[in-house]
Scaffold this active site. Structure first.
Site, short mmCIF file in Angstrom:
data_model
loop_
_atom_site.label_atom_id
_atom_site.label_comp_id
_atom_site.label_asym_id
_atom_site.label_seq_id
_atom_site.Cartn_x
_atom_site.Cartn_y
_atom_site.Cartn_z
CG ASP A 75 98.62 39.65 -40.63
OD1 ASP A 75 99.00 39.01 -41.64
OD2 ASP A 75 99.25 39.66 -39.56
CB CYS A 79 102.13 35.01 -45.01
SG CYS A 79 100.55 34.14 -44.97
#
Length: 466
Positions: free
Chosen positions: A393, A420
Site C-alpha cells: 500500500d 492511491c
C-alpha cells in the site's frame, strides 16, 4: 503546432476525456489542450492561458454544447476553493470517470489491453465524509462572491495559499464548521493573530478537527507557533461549554518556517490527546499525529475488499508493506496465522503497536524501516519462511523498484496492491507482470474522496507458475 498557437487565443475544443487532475482533455489539430472545469462530451471555446512544447492549458470562455453530466456545484465557494475539483460533475459520472481513468492507465502505461476493471464503488451519501479536517488560518481570506474578508479559516484557493472561507463545507462534519467559527470569534475578540507565512509571524496556523464516525468522539487541535496558555485555556473552556462531544483539546507546536502543517510536540489542554474510532470489531486510538484514512466508511469498504481478495484460512503468513499505522494488517489478523508490517515512519509504527495492544492482538509484528531495505533482512530473520500473501500500500509515487525486484524474486503466490495513484499502479503492475510473471486477476476502484479526482484501487495478482 505550439508555435501556431498564441497565449489568450480563443480555440474551439471537443472534450474527449479527463486528466488525472480532473481537467477536460481535447485537441486542437492534434495538439493536446487541458481545460479546467470542462467535461467529456462537451464542445467549448477556451482561452489558452499557458502553452508548452507538447500541450497547452485553457480556461472555458463559452459553452457551445454542455454535457448532460454537468451539475451546479453545491458549494458557494467552489470556484475558489481547492478542496474539491469535481462538484460540477454528477456523482454517478464521477464514479464512471474514475473507473475509466484506472482502465486507461492500465492500458496506456501498463500495456494491459484485456483486464476488466470493476465499476468504482461509491458512497450512498457522499457528503460529510471526512473524519479529519485541517483548516489554514489567515488574517484575511476570500468568501462567497470572491469578497475579501478579515480573519478566516478554510482550505486554500487553488494553486495559492490564499485562505477561502466557507460557512458550511459539505465534505466535512458540520461540527467542524461550528468549531472553526467558535475559534475565529474567540481569536478576534481576544486579538489573537493568525500566522503569516510570508513574515513568519503570528500565533495560530491551523485548526484541525477529527471526528469519529462510529463513536462521535471529537478532537480539536490548534496548531500554533508558541504555547500561549492564557489563549488556550480560555479557548478550551469555550469549546467544552459549546460542544459536548469534544473528548480532547490539544495545542500542536509548529515553530518552523515551513508549509508542513503539524509540528512534533503536543500539549494536552483537555483529555489525553486521543479519540476512539471503531472499524469492524477493532477499536483504534487516534492521536493528533496518527495515520488514519480520512473516510472511515469507505475505508471499511476498501479493507473488506482486501479481506475478500486475501481469502485467508487462518494458516497464512501475511506481509503488509508500506503498512502505515498497520490498519490493514490488524484488520486481517484474526484470519491469519501471522502478520508482519513494515513502515518507514516511526510514529506510524508506534500507532500500529499501540492499536495491537488495545485490541489484544497477539499475532502481529511491526518493523520500522524502508520496505525495499527490510524485506530481504526479514527473509533471513524468518529462516527463509516465505509469506503466503504480500500486501503493498505505497504512497502516490508507488513502490520502489528494488522492492518490486525483491517481490519478483520471492515468488509469493498471491499479491494484493492497494494504490492511491492509477499511473504508478499501472507502472508497477507492468513490472510485476514482466519480471515476476504475476497475472492481474481483479481490479476494484474505490471512491475514498467524492467530489475530487482521487481514486483508490485494490488489485489482486497471482503468479502464473509455481
Amino acid at each position: 503546432m505550439a508555435e501556431k498557437l498564441n497565449k489568450n487565443q480563443i480555440v474551439e475544443i471537443d472534450i474527449t476525456g479527463m486528466s488525472h487532475q480532473g481537467f477536460g482533455v481535447g485537441k486542437v489539430d492534434d495538439f493536446v489542450v487541458f481545460t479546467e472545469g470542462a467535461l467529456p462530451g462537451e464542445r467549448i471555446k477556451a482561452r489558452l492561458v499557458s502553452i508548452k512544447k507538447d500541450y497547452a492549458y485553457g480556461i472555458i470562455s463559452e459553452y457551445i454544447e454542455k454535457s448532460p453530466d454537468r451539475r451546479d456545484p453545491f458549494c458557494p465557494v467552489y470556484d475558489l476553493c481547492g478542496g474539491c475539483s469535481l462538484q460540477h460533475m454528477s456523482y454517478e459520472s464521477q464514479l464512471k470517470n474514475k473507473t475509466v481513468r484506472v482502465d486507461d492507465c492500465l492500458k496506456r502505461i501498463g500495456g494491459f489491453t484485456d483486464i476488466p476493471v470493476l465499476p468504482c464503488i461509491g458512497m450512498q451519501e457522499p457528503y460529510e465524509y471526512r473524519n479529519k479536517v485541517q483548516l489554514a488560518v489567515g488574517s484575511t481570506g476570500l468568501g462567497e462572491g470572491n469578497k475579501q474578508r478579515g480573519l478566516s479559516a478554510g482550505f486554500y484557493a487553488r494553486r495559492t495559499h490564499q485562505v477561502v472561507y466557507a460557512q458550511q463545507c459539505r465534505i466535512q462534519p458540520g461540527i467542524a464548521d461550528q468549531i472553526k467559527d467558535t475559534v475565529l470569534i474567540y481569536m478576534k475578540s481576544n486579538k489573537i493573530s493568525a500566522y503569516d507565512e510570508t513574515k513568519n509571524k503570528g500565533l495560530v496556523r491551523h485548526i484541525m478537527v477529527r471526528k469519529s464516525v462510529n463513536t462521535d468522539d471529537v478532537m480539536v487541535v490548534i496548531v500554533a507557533t508558541e504555547n500561549n496558555r492564557v489563549f488556550m485555556k480560555g479557548l478550551t473552556d469555550i469549546l467544552l461549554a459549546s460542544f459536548q462531544d469534544i473528548k480532547t483539546v490539544v495545542l500542536n507546536l509548529n515553530t518552523k518556517a515551513t508549509n508542513v502543517i503539524m509540528g512534533n510536540e503536543c500539549v494536552y489542554y483537555y483529555g489525553d490527546g486521543s479519540i476512539q474510532e471503531k472499524l469492524g470489531d477493532l477499536t483504534f486510538r487516534i492521536t493528533p499525529l496518527s495515520f488514519f484514512q480520512v473516510n472511515t466508511l469507505q475505508m471499511k469498504v476498501l479493507y473488506d475488499k482486501v479481506k475478500e481478495y486475501a481469502g485467508l484460512t487462518g494458516e497464512e503468513i501475511v506481509w503488509d508493506l508500506y503498512c502505515g499505522a498497520g490498519t490493514i494488517g490488524l484488520y486481517l489478523a484474526d484470519q491469519a496465522k501471522k502478520v508482519i508490517g513494515i513502515e518507514s515512519v516511526p510514529q506510524a509504527v508506534e500507532n500500529a503497536k499501540e492499536n495491537t495492544i488495545q485490541n489484544n492482538i497477539r499475532n502481529t509484528e511491526f518493523i520500522t524501516g524502508k520496505a525495499e531495505d527490510e524485506i530481504n533482512q526479514l527473509i533471513q530473520s524468518t529462516n527463509n519462511i516465505h509469506p503466503d500473501l504480500i500486501i503493498v500500500d505505497p504512497p502516490r509515487k508507488g513502490c520502489h523498484e528494488r522492492l518490486l525486484s525483491s517481490l519478483c524474486e520471492l515468488r509469493t503466490q498471491k499479491l494484493i496492491y492497494v494504490s492511491c495513484n492509477p499511473s504508478t499502479l499501472a507502472r508497477d503492475l507492468k513490472y510485476l507482470n514482466e519480471h515476476g510473471k504475476y497475472e492481474i486477476k481483479k481490479v476494484q476502484p474505490v471512491d475514498m474522496f467524492p467530489w475530487t479526482e482521487h481514486v483508490e484501487t485494490v488489485v489482486l495478482l497471482k503468479r502464473l507458475e509455481k
